[in-house]
Each structure stands twice: as C-alpha cells, then as structure tokens.
Design an enzyme around this catalytic site. Structure first.
Site, PDB file in Angstrom:
ATOM      1  N   SER A   7       0.694  -1.044   0.077  1.00 16.45           N
ATOM      2  CA  SER A   7       0.045   0.053  -0.039  1.00 16.45           C
ATOM      3  C   SER A   7       0.813   1.399  -0.050  1.00 16.45           C
ATOM      4  O   SER A   7       1.785   1.447   1.006  1.00 16.45           O
ATOM      5  CB  SER A   7      -1.061  -0.138   1.242  1.00 16.45           C
ATOM      6  OG  SER A   7      -1.371   1.257   1.328  1.00 16.45           O
ATOM      7  N   HIS A  32      -1.336  -1.426  -4.131  1.00 14.48           N
ATOM      8  CA  HIS A  32      -2.528  -1.049  -3.541  1.00 14.48           C
ATOM      9  C   HIS A  32      -2.767   0.576  -3.299  1.00 14.48           C
ATOM     10  O   HIS A  32      -1.985   1.124  -2.639  1.00 14.48           O
ATOM     11  CB  HIS A  32      -2.625  -1.865  -2.170  1.00 14.48           C
ATOM     12  CG  HIS A  32      -4.080  -1.666  -1.437  1.00 14.48           C
ATOM     13  ND1 HIS A  32      -5.022  -2.435  -1.601  1.00 14.48           N
ATOM     14  CD2 HIS A  32      -4.434  -0.722  -0.288  1.00 14.48           C
ATOM     15  CE1 HIS A  32      -5.823  -2.037  -0.721  1.00 14.48           C
ATOM     16  NE2 HIS A  32      -5.552  -1.183  -0.014  1.00 14.48           N
ATOM     17  N   ASP A  34      -4.960   3.568  -1.651  1.00 14.76           N
ATOM     18  CA  ASP A  34      -6.015   3.786  -0.662  1.00 14.76           C
ATOM     19  C   ASP A  34      -6.696   4.998  -1.095  1.00 14.76           C
ATOM     20  O   ASP A  34      -6.003   6.159  -0.679  1.00 14.76           O
ATOM     21  CB  ASP A  34      -5.490   3.661   0.635  1.00 14.76           C
ATOM     22  CG  ASP A  34      -5.016   2.261   1.127  1.00 14.76           C
ATOM     23  OD1 ASP A  34      -6.022   1.627   1.140  1.00 14.76           O
ATOM     24  OD2 ASP A  34      -3.924   2.234   1.465  1.00 14.76           O
ATOM     25  N   MET A  36      -9.151   7.926   0.135  1.00 13.38           N
ATOM     26  CA  MET A  36      -9.857   8.302   1.169  1.00 13.38           C
ATOM     27  C   MET A  36     -10.372   9.885   1.017  1.00 13.38           C
ATOM     28  O   MET A  36      -9.554  10.779   0.488  1.00 13.38           O
ATOM     29  CB  MET A  36      -9.182   8.298   2.429  1.00 13.38           C
ATOM     30  CG  MET A  36      -8.397   7.031   2.520  1.00 13.38           C
ATOM     31  SD  MET A  36      -7.534   7.054   4.087  1.00 13.38           S
ATOM     32  CE  MET A  36      -6.484   5.369   4.255  1.00 13.38           C
ATOM     33  N   HIS A  65      -8.786   0.740  -3.668  1.00 10.66           N
ATOM     34  CA  HIS A  65      -9.218   0.724  -2.400  1.00 10.66           C
ATOM     35  C   HIS A  65     -10.131   1.956  -2.223  1.00 10.66           C
ATOM     36  O   HIS A  65      -9.737   3.088  -1.730  1.00 10.66           O
ATOM     37  CB  HIS A  65      -8.523   0.180  -1.301  1.00 10.66           C
ATOM     38  CG  HIS A  65      -9.406  -0.028  -0.003  1.00 10.66           C
ATOM     39  ND1 HIS A  65      -8.759  -0.277   1.189  1.00 10.66           N
ATOM     40  CD2 HIS A  65     -10.735  -0.274   0.357  1.00 10.66           C
ATOM     41  CE1 HIS A  65      -9.676  -0.457   2.173  1.00 10.66           C
ATOM     42  NE2 HIS A  65     -11.061  -0.436   1.853  1.00 10.66           N
ATOM     43  N   MET A  67     -12.240   3.896  -0.289  1.00 13.09           N
ATOM     44  CA  MET A  67     -12.833   4.589   1.210  1.00 13.09           C
ATOM     45  C   MET A  67     -13.465   6.100   1.045  1.00 13.09           C
ATOM     46  O   MET A  67     -13.001   6.736   1.680  1.00 13.09           O
ATOM     47  CB  MET A  67     -11.779   4.496   2.314  1.00 13.09           C
ATOM     48  CG  MET A  67     -11.580   3.028   2.400  1.00 13.09           C
ATOM     49  SD  MET A  67      -9.719   2.877   3.197  1.00 13.09           S
ATOM     50  CE  MET A  67      -8.789   3.203   1.767  1.00 13.09           C
ATOM     51  N   MET A 136     -11.341  -6.017   6.003  1.00 12.10           N
ATOM     52  CA  MET A 136     -10.435  -4.996   6.952  1.00 12.10           C
ATOM     53  C   MET A 136     -10.065  -5.513   8.108  1.00 12.10           C
ATOM     54  O   MET A 136     -10.835  -5.878   8.986  1.00 12.10           O
ATOM     55  CB  MET A 136     -11.256  -3.623   6.883  1.00 12.10           C
ATOM     56  CG  MET A 136     -11.392  -2.705   5.755  1.00 12.10           C
ATOM     57  SD  MET A 136      -9.734  -2.582   4.798  1.00 12.10           S
ATOM     58  CE  MET A 136      -8.755  -1.593   5.870  1.00 12.10           C
ATOM     59  N   ASP A 174      -6.506  -6.303   4.759  1.00  9.73           N
ATOM     60  CA  ASP A 174      -5.841  -5.220   4.719  1.00  9.73           C
ATOM     61  C   ASP A 174      -5.806  -4.503   6.108  1.00  9.73           C
ATOM     62  O   ASP A 174      -6.997  -4.452   6.918  1.00  9.73           O
ATOM     63  CB  ASP A 174      -6.682  -4.280   3.902  1.00  9.73           C
ATOM     64  CG  ASP A 174      -6.022  -2.898   3.518  1.00  9.73           C
ATOM     65  OD1 ASP A 174      -4.960  -2.609   4.207  1.00  9.73           O
ATOM     66  OD2 ASP A 174      -6.784  -2.095   2.830  1.00  9.73           O
TER      67      ASP A 174
HETATM   68  C1  DX5 Z   1      -6.113   1.610   5.810  1.00  4.43           C
HETATM   69  C2  DX5 Z   1      -5.719   1.302   4.357  1.00  4.43           C
HETATM   70  C3  DX5 Z   1      -4.549   0.279   4.418  1.00  4.43           C
HETATM   71  C4  DX5 Z   1      -3.322   0.690   4.964  1.00  4.43           C
HETATM   72  C5  DX5 Z   1      -2.564  -0.577   5.523  1.00  4.43           C
HETATM   73  O1  DX5 Z   1      -7.252   2.400   6.043  1.00  4.43           O
HETATM   74  O2  DX5 Z   1      -6.896   0.553   3.748  1.00  4.43           O
HETATM   75  O3  DX5 Z   1      -4.554  -0.289   2.929  1.00  4.43           O
HETATM   76  O4  DX5 Z   1      -2.520   1.399   3.906  1.00  4.43           O
HETATM   77  O5  DX5 Z   1      -1.739   0.277   6.196  1.00  4.43           O
HETATM   78  P1  DX5 Z   1      -0.889  -0.863   7.253  1.00  4.43           P
HETATM   79  O6  DX5 Z   1      -0.145  -1.942   6.622  1.00  4.43           O
HETATM   80  O7  DX5 Z   1       0.391   0.138   7.654  1.00  4.43           O
HETATM   81  O8  DX5 Z   1      -1.966  -1.266   8.336  1.00  4.43           O
HETATM   82 ZN    ZN Z   2      -6.434  -0.453   1.694  1.00  7.33          ZN
END
Ligand code: DX5
Ligand code: ZN
Length: 221
Positions: A7, A32, A34, A36, A65, A67, A136, A174
């Site tokens: 990620s 990956h 993220d 947000m 992903h 969010m 998650m 994840d």
């Molecule tokens: C959290 C994300 C994850 C995050 C994971 O909301 O969806 O993908 O980047 O990070 P680590 O591996 O540091 O928990």
């Molecule tokens: Zn993620």
C-alpha cells in the site's frame, strides 16, 4: 498464488517512482492505492490523477481501495486512470449488485470490502458476483494500526462460504499485516495481503517485500 499488494499510503510520496521500483524488485504483485475522502473515513489521500501517474510508473496491476462516499460517481474515472481492481465498501454502497456490475462492465475486477464491525453474513448475496472480498483488519483511514485478531475468524468464515457456494473470488486482508502475523492470516485462507507500514517503513523496502512473499509462498502446496 499468494499476492503481496504493498500500500503506497505508507510510502515516501516525494519519491514514488523509486518506492515502487523497490517493491517491484521485491516481487510485489499488485500496487494497492488507498483512496480516502475525509467523509467515509477521517483521512484524505488522493484521487484519479495520482492513480494515473502511478499507472505511468508501473506495469503492475493497480488495486484501488475506495474508502469514499458515493463511490459510483468516481468508478469510471478510476478505471480510465488505470485501475485494474476496484474495491468498494459494503457499508457505503446502497445498491451493491449494481455497483459491482458497473465495475465489471467497465472492464475492471470488482471487490467488496467489510469493516471490522461488519459481519461476513452481510456479503452472502454479493459473493457470487464479486471477484474479490476484502476483509479490513483495522478500521479504515490510517496506516500503521494494529491487526484486529477477530479478523482471523472472519477469514475462515469467508473461506467456508466460498467453498460452500463453490465460488472462486479472492480473499484479501488489509491492515496491520507484518512478518509476525502474515503466516497465520495466510493459513486461514487469505490470497491477497495488503501491507503498508511493514514494507515502506522498513530500512530495506525490497527485502521486506521479499520476506513477506516468502513467508506465504512457503506455505503453498
Ligand atoms: C487503511 C488502508 C490500508 C493501509 C494499511 O485504511 O486501507 O491499506 O494502507 O496500512 P498498514 O499495513 O500500515 O496497516
Ligand atoms: Zn487499503
């Protein structure tokens, strides 16, 4: 095959090209991303413009992903930007079957994610349409959180559901994955492992990627 999906949330964004090269050299399978929006989760990251830039850096599949609230509004933009897999949250999408169909009609693989407090049973009517289910193992929004142990039984439950229904969707996990827990997560049935901090905060990003990959690959028969 077990999939390692670093990620980039935890990476050094001032040198993203180099950071992605490091994980490529370590055998990363997907990148990956993220996404947000400061509403579905408290944090804000980046959108399709940056995904397009990442797509120009790497040939690895981009695992996006979402969010964000109302993800339907942005799915086409992310696919045009180079998304190969788009995952939406069950908690956010009102008409999940429609959204999953839209992602597939636009040519990407469709994932559905559940938060730590959402039971696997909420997925029973969508699993046969999804290419991937993302469990998650932290509350979404931030990297660097600890793995929530209850996630393990959810992986097992999802694997049983997949067997019972004779389906072949991938199981992704994840949040909080590192070298100390990746094997037990794998043993429960995880196919695709997202790892942010344990890879990008390492002094040796390539070595950390190789280590995670080896820990799960050695379990395969
Ligand atoms: C959290 C994300 C994850 C995050 C994971 O909301 O969806 O993908 O980047 O990070 P680590 O591996 O540091 O928990
Ligand atoms: Zn993620």
């Amino acid at each position: 095959m077990k999939i390692i999906a670093p990620s980039v949330l935890a990476s050094d964004f001032s040198n993203l090209t180099q950071q992605i090269r490091y994980v490529e050299m370590g055998g990363a399978d997907w990148i990956h991303c993220d996404i947000m929006d400061g509403k579905f989760v408290p944090n804000i990251t980046f959108g399709p413009i940056v995904v397009e830039a990442i797509n120009g850096i790497t040939n690895l599949p981009l695992d996006i992903h979402l969010m964000i609230e109302e993800p339907d509004r942005y799915i086409e933009n992310f696919i045009k930007a180079g998304a190969d897999i788009i995952t939406v949250h069950q908690e956010e999408v009102k008409h999940l079957h429609r959204t999953v169909s839209m992602i597939k009609d636009l040519g990407a693989k469709a994932g559905v994610s559940i938060n730590p407090a959402t039971p696997v049973s909420m997925l029973s009517e969508i699993v046969e349409y999804a290419d991937m289910i993302l469990i998650m193992s932290v509350n979404p929004g931030f990297g660097g959180q600890s793995f929530i142990e209850n996630s393990l039984s959810k992986i097992s439950e999802l694997k049983s559901l997949r067997e019972k229904k004779k389906l072949d969707f991938k199981i992704q996990v994840d949040g909080g994955i590192d070298k100390t827990n990746i094997q037990k997560i794998s043993e429960r049935g995880c196919d695709a492992f997202v790892a942010g901090s344990s890879i990008f905060h390492s002094d040796n990003i390539t070595g950390a990627t190789i280590e995670l990959k080896n820990l799960v690959t050695s379990l395969e028969v």
